[in-house]
Design a protein around this motif. Structure first.
Motif, PDB file in Angstrom:
ATOM      1  N   TYR A  13       0.646  -1.339 -16.104  1.00 56.71           N
ATOM      2  CA  TYR A  13       0.422  -2.072 -14.863  1.00 56.71           C
ATOM      3  C   TYR A  13       1.732  -2.292 -14.124  1.00 56.71           C
ATOM      4  CZ  TYR A  13      -0.325  -5.960 -11.705  1.00 56.71           C
ATOM      5  OH  TYR A  13      -0.351  -6.761 -10.592  1.00 56.71           O
TER       6      TYR A  13
ATOM      7  N   SER B 249      -3.923  -9.724  -5.778  1.00 53.02           N
ATOM      8  CA  SER B 249      -4.730  -8.503  -5.853  1.00 53.02           C
ATOM      9  C   SER B 249      -6.021  -8.711  -6.628  1.00 53.02           C
ATOM     10  CB  SER B 249      -3.914  -7.386  -6.523  1.00 53.02           C
ATOM     11  OG  SER B 249      -3.406  -7.818  -7.784  1.00 53.02           O
TER      12      SER B 249
ATOM     13  N   ALA C  99      -4.692  -1.013  -8.858  1.00 52.96           N
ATOM     14  CA  ALA C  99      -4.027  -0.744  -7.586  1.00 52.96           C
ATOM     15  C   ALA C  99      -4.813   0.218  -6.715  1.00 52.96           C
ATOM     16  CB  ALA C  99      -2.625  -0.179  -7.847  1.00 52.96           C
TER      17      ALA C  99
ATOM     18  N   TYR D 154      -7.662  -1.856  -5.087  1.00 51.57           N
ATOM     19  CA  TYR D 154      -7.038  -2.815  -4.178  1.00 51.57           C
ATOM     20  C   TYR D 154      -6.527  -2.126  -2.915  1.00 51.57           C
ATOM     21  CZ  TYR D 154      -3.688  -6.351  -2.555  1.00 51.57           C
ATOM     22  OH  TYR D 154      -2.975  -7.261  -1.800  1.00 51.57           O
TER      23      TYR D 154
ATOM     24  N   TRP E 271       1.237   0.075  -2.530  1.00 48.19           N
ATOM     25  CA  TRP E 271      -0.006   0.741  -2.164  1.00 48.19           C
ATOM     26  C   TRP E 271      -0.888  -0.166  -1.295  1.00 48.19           C
ATOM     27  CZ3 TRP E 271      -2.471   3.918  -6.749  1.00 48.19           C
ATOM     28  CH2 TRP E 271      -1.555   4.895  -7.167  1.00 48.19           C
TER      29      TRP E 271
ATOM     30  N   GLN F  47      -3.040 -10.165 -13.054  1.00 47.67           N
ATOM     31  CA  GLN F  47      -2.586  -9.683 -11.753  1.00 47.67           C
ATOM     32  C   GLN F  47      -1.217 -10.255 -11.430  1.00 47.67           C
ATOM     33  OE1 GLN F  47      -5.921 -12.240  -9.857  1.00 47.67           O
ATOM     34  NE2 GLN F  47      -4.385 -12.092  -8.230  1.00 47.67           N
TER      35      GLN F  47
ATOM     36  N   ARG G   1       3.716  -1.580  -7.626  1.00 45.31           N
ATOM     37  CA  ARG G   1       2.835  -0.511  -7.158  1.00 45.31           C
ATOM     38  C   ARG G   1       1.707  -1.095  -6.311  1.00 45.31           C
ATOM     39  NH1 ARG G   1       0.562   1.145 -11.812  1.00 45.31           N
ATOM     40  NH2 ARG G   1       2.342   2.477 -12.276  1.00 45.31           N
ATOM     41  N   GLU G   2       1.108  -2.170  -6.792  1.00 41.65           N
ATOM     42  CA  GLU G   2       0.042  -2.815  -6.023  1.00 41.65           C
ATOM     43  C   GLU G   2       0.548  -3.277  -4.658  1.00 41.65           C
ATOM     44  OE1 GLU G   2      -3.276  -4.621  -9.057  1.00 41.65           O
ATOM     45  OE2 GLU G   2      -1.602  -5.910  -8.486  1.00 41.65           O
TER      46      GLU G   2
END
Length: 302
Positions: free
Chosen positions: A147, A62, A96, A99, A155, A58, A151-152
């Protein structure tokens, strides 16, 4: 290695979610489930579906998305390989998606802010009601092949993009139920149901001669219980920090990719973790339709 966490408990909201479940605990959801003294590990089906699998790391706080996504992947693999469900494995879950759903849509928010973190009950609601997205799948011209921490982060603030929500809803977990003890987790795992675990318990990083890591310090963290043993009672715990663990492995046949990110947790420590009432067994994944054998060669995004 920088150890990133991201478990942010919300006891009141979590208890409201538990109260809404048709089967609030494993004791009521699976009264006929039994366990014995067998060692059971659920990583073998995952590796059969994705022989090149390895655990990523990660990039932000997240961990809830990572612990729950790994649980969905293990569940899907168990259903395809061991339970011979009429579906095929869809590849790794996009962390993502779980999460973000757990921070925004599952809580009825429009924005969650730029701080990180989530909790188990929100992720349980996310995978049950809103679903999951996957790496390597074409979503009307949009595809995720690697990954992305950014983005995580994005979002996690704004939620899963609206155009992707219908695709996610096709891939949902059918039931989640609270797991409160080692014995309940053992029954779940021996029947093929992995247990994403949220707790404040920390550990050393090097395994002892039996493959266990000693409880030490505090981690606000989500991981995955995906194995059980009784020679020295404990649960196999999968982390989300890439190649993070070292030392003797159990069983000795455990592949390097699994040993790199897992360790055994003693039963009394697992009981402490699960008493936090924010860890769930998951069952019944709505999977991907069967595919031709030649289509399997494109599986596995790492």
């Amino acid at each position: 290695m920088q150890h990133l966490f991201g478990y942010t408990p919300d006891p009141d909201a979590n208890e409201q979610f538990v109260a809404s479940l048709p089967h609030q605990t494993l004791a009521t959801a699976g009264p006929d489930l039994v366990s014995d003294d067998r060692t059971v590990t659920l990583y073998q089906p995952l590796l059969q579906c994705m022989p090149g699998w390895k655990r990523g790391a990660q990039g932000i706080g997240s961990c809830v998305g990572w612990g729950w996504s790994a649980g969905v992947d293990v569940l899907a693999a168990v259903e395809v390989v061991l339970k011979r469900e009429a579906e095929s494995f869809g590849g790794r879950t996009l962390e993502a998606s779980v999460y973000a759903f757990s921070r925004v849509e599952a809580r009825g928010r429009s924005r969650a802010g730029r701080s990180d973190g989530s909790y188990g009950g929100a992720a349980a609601k996310a995978v049950r009601d809103l679903g999951t997205l996957h790496y390597g799948v074409d979503y009307n011209g949009e595809r995720f092949d690697s990954y992305s921490a950014s983005r995580e982060k994005s979002w996690g603030d704004t939620g899963v993009p609206d155009n992707l929500e219908p695709f996610a809803k096709e891939r949902r977990v059918k039931e989640v139920t609270l797991v409160e003890s080692f014995d309940q987790a053992a029954k779940a795992i021996q029947n093929g149901y992995p247990v994403p675990v949220c707790s404040m318990q920390g550990f050393t990083m090097k395994r002892d001669s039996d493959g266990f890591c000693r409880a030490s310090g505090s981690w606000a963290h989500c991981m995955l219980f995906c194995g059980v043993r009784f020679d020295r009672p404990g649960l196999l715990c999968m982390n989300s920090w890439g190649n993070s663990n070292s030392g003797p492995r159990y069983p000795e046949s455990m592949p390097d990719s699994i040993a790199a990110c897992t360790f055994w947790v003693d039963a009394d420590v697992a009981n402490r973790m699960l008493r936090g009432r924010d860890s769930y067994a998951i069952s019944g994944y709505e999977g991907f339709p069967p595919r031709r054998l030649d289509q399997w060669f494109n599986d596995g995004i790492f």
